[in-house]
Write an enzyme that holds these catalytic residues in place. Structure first.
Site, PDB file in Angstrom:
ATOM      1  N   ASP A   1      35.348  -6.970  18.134  1.00 23.10           N
ATOM      2  CA  ASP A   1      36.170  -5.761  18.033  1.00 23.10           C
ATOM      3  C   ASP A   1      36.518  -5.342  19.452  1.00 23.10           C
ATOM      4  O   ASP A   1      36.239  -6.075  20.406  1.00 23.10           O
ATOM      5  CB  ASP A   1      35.412  -4.628  17.306  1.00 23.10           C
TER       6      ASP A   1
ATOM      7  N   SER B   1      45.610   9.716  25.774  1.00 17.50           N
ATOM      8  CA  SER B   1      45.590   8.603  24.822  1.00 17.50           C
ATOM      9  C   SER B   1      45.814   7.274  25.536  1.00 17.50           C
ATOM     10  O   SER B   1      45.078   6.306  25.325  1.00 17.50           O
ATOM     11  CB  SER B   1      46.669   8.840  23.764  1.00 17.50           C
TER      12      SER B   1
ATOM     13  N   HIS C   1      58.105   4.248  37.984  1.00 21.87           N
ATOM     14  CA  HIS C   1      58.459   2.845  38.130  1.00 21.87           C
ATOM     15  C   HIS C   1      57.405   1.904  37.558  1.00 21.87           C
ATOM     16  O   HIS C   1      57.747   1.020  36.775  1.00 21.87           O
ATOM     17  CB  HIS C   1      58.894   2.449  39.536  1.00 21.87           C
TER      18      HIS C   1
ATOM     19  N   GLU D   1      55.643   2.629  35.196  1.00 16.96           N
ATOM     20  CA  GLU D   1      55.799   2.843  33.757  1.00 16.96           C
ATOM     21  C   GLU D   1      56.809   1.869  33.154  1.00 16.96           C
ATOM     22  O   GLU D   1      56.595   1.355  32.059  1.00 16.96           O
ATOM     23  CB  GLU D   1      56.229   4.292  33.499  1.00 16.96           C
TER      24      GLU D   1
ATOM     25  N   SER E   1      55.740 -15.277  26.100  1.00 18.04           N
ATOM     26  CA  SER E   1      55.011 -16.447  26.603  1.00 18.04           C
ATOM     27  C   SER E   1      54.090 -17.059  25.549  1.00 18.04           C
ATOM     28  O   SER E   1      53.610 -18.174  25.724  1.00 18.04           O
ATOM     29  CB  SER E   1      54.177 -16.056  27.834  1.00 18.04           C
TER      30      SER E   1
ATOM     31  N   HIS F   1      64.988   4.854  42.453  1.00 17.37           N
ATOM     32  CA  HIS F   1      65.555   5.700  41.405  1.00 17.37           C
ATOM     33  C   HIS F   1      66.261   6.915  42.000  1.00 17.37           C
ATOM     34  O   HIS F   1      66.844   7.707  41.272  1.00 17.37           O
ATOM     35  CB  HIS F   1      64.462   6.178  40.444  1.00 17.37           C
TER      36      HIS F   1
ATOM     37  N   ARG G   1      76.415   9.789  32.792  1.00 11.06           N
ATOM     38  CA  ARG G   1      75.521   9.824  31.650  1.00 11.06           C
ATOM     39  C   ARG G   1      75.150  11.262  31.322  1.00 11.06           C
ATOM     40  O   ARG G   1      75.394  12.168  32.114  1.00 11.06           O
ATOM     41  CB  ARG G   1      74.267   8.990  31.942  1.00 11.06           C
TER      42      ARG G   1
END
Lengths: 289, 539
Positions: free
Chosen positions: B109, B172, B256, B258, B271, B306, B453
C-alpha cells in the site's frame, strides 16, 4: 479494527482524517466570515473548528502512540515516519523561505528602486521624488506613522542564547534516553520546555512593548509587515514545538520509548532544531542586518 | 514467472473489502480505493471546469457582449483555471499515483495510509469552499487564477474563501507528495532498484519533490495577500515600501515548478504506454531519468519569464530568457527517446497508444510555442495575448489531459477487470484530437494579431478565428461527456473481461496481478523477475 497486513502495517479504516477535514473547514469558513464581517458568530465558528482539530490530533496521535507502544511498528514503518517528518520539515523551510524572500526582495530591489536607483523605473521621479531608501522604513507614504525598532543586542540576543541552550538540553535529553537514564531524561526535557516558554514570554513582552511604546505594528509599512510576519510565524512554530515537547515529556514520565525505539522523541527534537535554525536566520536578517 | 504474492492473497482472510459504504470510501486507507476517489473527483471537476470553458467560448463566439456580464466572464476565466489546475489535473495525477505506484514497485500500500485518506478528503471540502463563491452576492474571484495584487485585493467576499481553499489544497498536495516520496523510497520490493523503477514512478518521485518545495511558497504568497487585505501589511503596496511585482516573483517561484508538476507525470505515463505498443523497451531509460531531473532543477530558476513585460532590469530579462531556453535540451531528449522507442518497433495503435502519440506531437507544438515566448523581444508582442492561451492549452490539454486520458484507457482494464469499448474509444480519440486543434490552433493567430486574453469582447477582425475556436471548443467539450459515458459503460456494463496482462507488450509488476486487481496486492513483497520489468534491458 486495525490489522497487520503481511510484512508492512497497513491500518484498516480511519475516522480521524474526515474529522480533521471537518475541523479545518469549519475553522477557515469561520475565519473567512469573520474577516468579511458577514455574521456575528463567525469567530465562535472558527474556534469550534480549532477545537475539532485539537480533538482530531489528540485522537489520531493517541491511536498512533498506542500502536507504537504495542509494538506494531517495525523498522520499515519507522523509516516511513522518518521520511514523513523530514519532508514535512522541508515544506516548513520553504514556507519560511517565502517570507525571507519577501524581506530580501524588498530590501535588495523594491526599496532601492523606490529610492531612485536603476534606470527606466520612474516611480521615484513621478510619485515620491523625496523618498530615500534607508532601512528600517515604512515606505514613501509613511504607512502606520513614525516607529522605532527593537535593538538586536538586547532581548533578541537573550532569546538567541535561550534557544541555542534549549538545543543543547534536548540533545542531553536524547543522550540520557539512549543510555536509558530516565530521571535526567525527564529533567533535561523539562529544562527544554522551560527555555522555550521563557523565549515565548520574552517574545510576547517584546510585541507588547513594540505596540504600546514603539508604535511598531503589523501596519508599519514593509518593516512592520516582514518583522511581525516572520517573528510571528516563528513564534507560532515555537509554541507548537513546545506543546510537542510537553507531550513527549509526559510520555517519558509515563515510561514510553526505549533506548532503541523512540522516533516520536526524535521527530520532536528535529522540529525543535528546525525552529532553532529559523530563529538564527531571523536574528541575523531581521534584527541585526 | 513469479506471481507468488498474489496467489498468497487469495488465502488471506484480511483481503475482503470493507462492507459498509462509509467504511469503504470515507474511512478508507486502501491505496486503490483512495486512487478511485481521486480519479472520480478529478473527472467531476474536469466537467465542471469544462462547463466554465463552454461559457467563455460561447461569449467569445461573436464580438460584443451577448451572454454574460464582463465581471462574470472574468469569474469564469479565474475559476476555470483554478478548478482545472487544482481540481482536475493534479488530483488525476495523484489518483494515478495512488493506484499504480504501489503495484508498480511491489508495495502492499502507500507508506502512510491514514494520511493518504486525509490528502484526498481535504479536496472535496476545499472545492466546496471555492465553488461556493459562485453563489455569493459579490461573485467568485475574478482577478485571474494568478491572483495578482492590487486587483485581487479589490474583490468581494470571495477573496478570503479562495485564499483558505488554496491553503487546504496546498496541505492536501504536500501530504500527498510526502506520502508518494516515502512510498517510493521505502516500500520498493527487494530487487526493485531505483534504476529499475518504471518511468512513471520516477517522474512522480521528482514531481513530489517539486510539490513539497513549492506548495508552501504559494501558501506564503497567498498568506501575504490575506494580511495585505485584512491586517494592514504592506508586502505588495509601494506606498508602504513593498512592491506588487514582488507578489509576481513569489507566485511564479511556485508557478513555474507548478507547470512541471502538471507535465512530468504525463511524461511518465507516455513513457509507459509507448514501449508497450511499440513492443520495445524504452529507448534511453537512464537519460529519461536524468532529463526529468534536469527539467525539475531548471524549473526553479526560470520563473520570471512569466513577467518579462513587468519592468525588470535588462540583466534579469537576458538571464531568464537563456535559462528558459535551456529547458528545451532535456525536453528534446525526451521527445527524441519516445520517437526512438518507436523506431522499428512492432507498432499497434490501440486507444492508449493513439492518445500517447497525439501527446508527443501536440505537446511538442506547445513546447515550440513556449520557446517563442521565451524570446524576450518577441514576448513583448505575445504577452497576455491569445498566443499565450494557445501555448499553455497545448501543453496542458493536449499535454497533461491527453496523457491522463491515455493512462486511464491504459490502466482501466487493470482497475475494473473490464475492457472499454475500443470502437467508441477510437471515436472519442479522433473526435477529441480534431476538435482540440480546431479549438486551440486558431488562437495562435489571434494572439499574434494582438487579441488580448481575459477580455469578453474583441475587435471584429478577430471574429472568424474565434468562431472556429468556439466550434472546436463545443465539440471538444461534448467529446469529454462521451468519455464519461465510455468510462461508466466500461466500469459497469462492459461484457469484455480483461486479462491479467491486458496488453500484449505490457511489462511491469502491475501486469503480473489479476484484473481487476485484488483489494490488497503484494502483502508480502513479490520476487522480481527481470523479464517482467520495463527497464529490464538495463542488465
Amino acid at each position: 479494527m486495525a490489522q497487520a497486513s503481511g510484512g508492512y502495517y497497513v491500518p484498516h479504516g480511519t475516522k480521524w482524517p474526515i474529522v480533521g477535514s471537518i475541523g479545518l473547514t469549519t475553522a477557515v469558513v469561520g475565519a473567512a466570515n469573520m474577516l468579511n464581517g458577514t455574521f456575528s458568530s463567525a469567530q465562535a465558528m472558527m474556534f469550534v473548528g480549532f477545537a475539532i482539530i485539537v480533538f482530531m490530533m489528540v485522537g489520531w496521535f493517541g491511536q498512533v502512540i498506542r500502536e507504537s507502544e504495542a509494538g506494531t511498528y517495525g523498522h520499515q514503518e519507522d523509516i516511513s515516519f522518518r521520511m514523513g517528518m523530514m519532508w514535512f520539515i522541508l515544506s516548513e523551510v520553504m514556507f519560511f523561505a517565502a517570507f525571507f524572500g519577501a524581506l530580501f526582495y524588498a530590501r535588495m530591489f523594491a526599496l532601492p528602486w523606490l529610492g531612485g536607483e536603476g534606470t527606466g523605473l520612474s516611480t521615484h521621479d513621478t510619485l515620491w521624488p523625496s523618498f530615500e531608501n534607508i532601512w528600517p522604513t515604512n515606505g514613501p507614504a509613511h504607512i502606520g506613522g513614525p516607529f522605532e525598532t527593537i535593538p538586536a543586542f538586547d532581548i533578541p540576543l537573550v532569546n538567541t542564547l535561550l534557544l541555542l541552550t534549549s538545543g543543547v538540553t534536548i540533545t542531553l535529553a536524547h543522550h540520557a534516553l539512549r543510555k536509558n537514564q530516565r530521571t535526567p531524561l525527564v529533567w533535561w526535557l523539562i529544562a527544554t520546555v522551560a527555555l522555550g516558554a521563557t523565549f515565548m514570554y520574552f517574545q510576547v513582552y517584546e510585541y507588547i512593548h513594540a505596540y504600546s511604546d514603539l508604535n511598531l505594528t503589523l501596519g508599519s509599512g514593509i518593516y512592520g509587515s516582514t518583522f511581525f510576519m516572520l517573528t510571528g510565524f516563528h513564534g507560532m512554530h515555537v509554541t507548537v514545538g513546545a506543546i510537542m515537547l510537553m507531550v513527549i515529556t509526559y510520555r517519558c514520565m509515563k515510561g514510553h520509548f526505549t533506548p532503541e525505539h523512540h522516533f516520536g522523541f526524535e521527530a520532536v527534537a528535529w522540529y525543535w532544531h528546525f525552529v532553532d535554525v529559523v530563529w538564527l536566520g531571523l536574528f541575523v536578517f531581521v534584527y541585526v542586518v | 514467472m513469479s506471481v507468488t504474492a498474489t496467489e498468497l492473497d487469495h488465502h488471506d482472510d484480511h483481503d475482503h473489502k470493507p462492507s459498509g459504504f462509509l467504511d469503504r470510501w470515507l474511512f478508507s486507507t486502501n491505496h486503490k480505493d483512495i486512487g478511485t476517489l481521486y480519479l472520480v473527483f478529478s473527472l467531476v471537476m474536469f466537467l465542471i471546469g469544462g462547463s466554465m470553458a463552454m461559457i467563455i467560448r460561447a461569449e467569445l463566439f461573436q464580438p460584443g457582449l451577448q451572454l454574460v456580464q464582463p465581471d462574470f466572464f472574468n469569474q469564469m476565466t479565474t475559476m476555470h483555471a483554478l478548478v482545472m489546475i487544482f481540481g482536475a489535473v493534479m488530483p488525476a495525477f495523484v489518483g494515478l499515483a495512488n493506484w499504480m505506484i504501489p503495484m508498480m514497485i511491489g508495495a502492499p500500500d502507500m507508506a502512510l495510509p491514514r494520511m493518504n485518506n486525509w490528502s484526498f478528503w481535504l479536496l472535496p471540502f476545499a472545492f466546496a469552499m471555492l465553488l461556493s463563491t459562485l453563489f455569493m452576492d459579490s461573485g467568485a474571484p475574478a482577478a485571474g487564477w494568478t491572483l495578482y495584487p492590487p486587483l485581487s485585493l479589490q474583490g468581494g467576499n470571495s477573496f478570503a474563501f479562495v485564499i483558505f481553499a488554496i491553503h487546504l489544497m496546498g496541505i492536501s498536495s504536500i501530504m500527498g507528495a510526502i506520502n508518494i516520496i516515502a512510498t517510493i523510497l521505502n516500500m520498493r520490493a527487494p530487487g526493485m532498484n531505483l534504476l529499475k523503477m518504471p518511468l512513471f514512478v520516477w517522474t512522480w518521485l521528482i514531481t513530489a519533490f517539486l510539490l513539497i518545495a513549492v506548495m508552501p511558497v504559494l501558501a506564503g504568497a497567498v498568506t501575504m495577500l490575506l494580511t495585505d487585505k485584512f491586517f494592514a501589511t504592506s508586502f505588495f503596496n509601494a506606498a508602504g515600501g513593498g512592491d506588487p511585482v514582488m507578489f509576481q516573483h513569489i507566485f511564479w517561484f511556485f508557478g513555474h515548478p507548478e507547470v512541471y508538476i502538471m507535465i512530468l507525470p504525463a511524461f511518465g505515463i507516455v513513457s509507459e504506454i509507448i514501449p508497450t505498443f511499440a513492443r520495445k523497451p524504452l529507448f534511453g531509460y537512464v537519460s529519461m531519468v536524468y532529463a526529468t531531473a534536469s527539467i525539475a532543477f531548471l524549473s526553479f530558476i526560470v520563473w520570471a519569464h512569466h513577467m518579462f513585460t513587468v519592468g525588470m532590469p535588462l540583466g534579469g530579462e537576458l538571464y531568464f530568457m537563456y535559462a528558459t531556453m535551456l529547458i528545451a535540451v532535456p525536453t528534446g531528449v525526451k521527445v527524441f527517446n519516445w520517437v526512438s522507442t518507436m523506431w522499428r518497433g512492432a507498432m499497434t495503435f490501440e486507444t492508449p497508444m493513439l492518445w500517447a502519440l497525439a501527446f508527443v506531437i501536440l505537446f511538442t507544438i506547445g513546447g515550440f510555442s513556449g520557446l517563442m515566448l521565451a524570446i524576450v523581444p518577441a514576448d513583448f508582442q505575445y504577452h497576455d495575448t491569445y498566443f499565450v492561451v494557445a501555448h499553455f492549452h497545448y501543453v496542458l490539454v493536449t499535454g497533461a489531459i491527453f496523457a491522463i486520458i491515455a493512462g486511464v484507457y491504459y490502466w482501466l482494464p487493470k482497475w475494473t477487470g473490464n475492457m472499454y469499448n475500443e470502437t467508441w474509444a477510437k471515436i472519442h480519440f479522433w473526435w477529441s484530437v480534431i476538435s482540440v486543434n480546431v479549438l486551440f490552433f486558431p488562437q495562435h493567430f489571434l494572439g499574434l494579431a494582438g487579441m488580448p486574453r481575459r477580455i469578453p469582447d474583441y475587435s471584429v477582425q478577430f471574429t472568424e478565428f474565434n468562431q472556429w475556436s468556439s466550434i472546436g471548443g463545443f465539440a471538444f467539450g461534448l467529446a469529454q461527456v462521451f468519455f464519461a459515458i465510455i468510462l461508466i459503460h466500461a466500469c459497469y456494463y462492459s461484457k469484455k473481461k480483461a486479462a491479467a496482462q491486458s496488453w500484449e507488450g505490457a511489462k511491469g509488476l502491475e501486469w503480473t496481478i489479476p484484473s481487476p486487481a485484488p483489494h490488497h496486492t503484494f502483502s508480502t513483497p513479490p520476487k522480481i523477475n527481470k523479464d517482467q520489468l520495463a527497464a529490464g534491458h538495463l542488465d
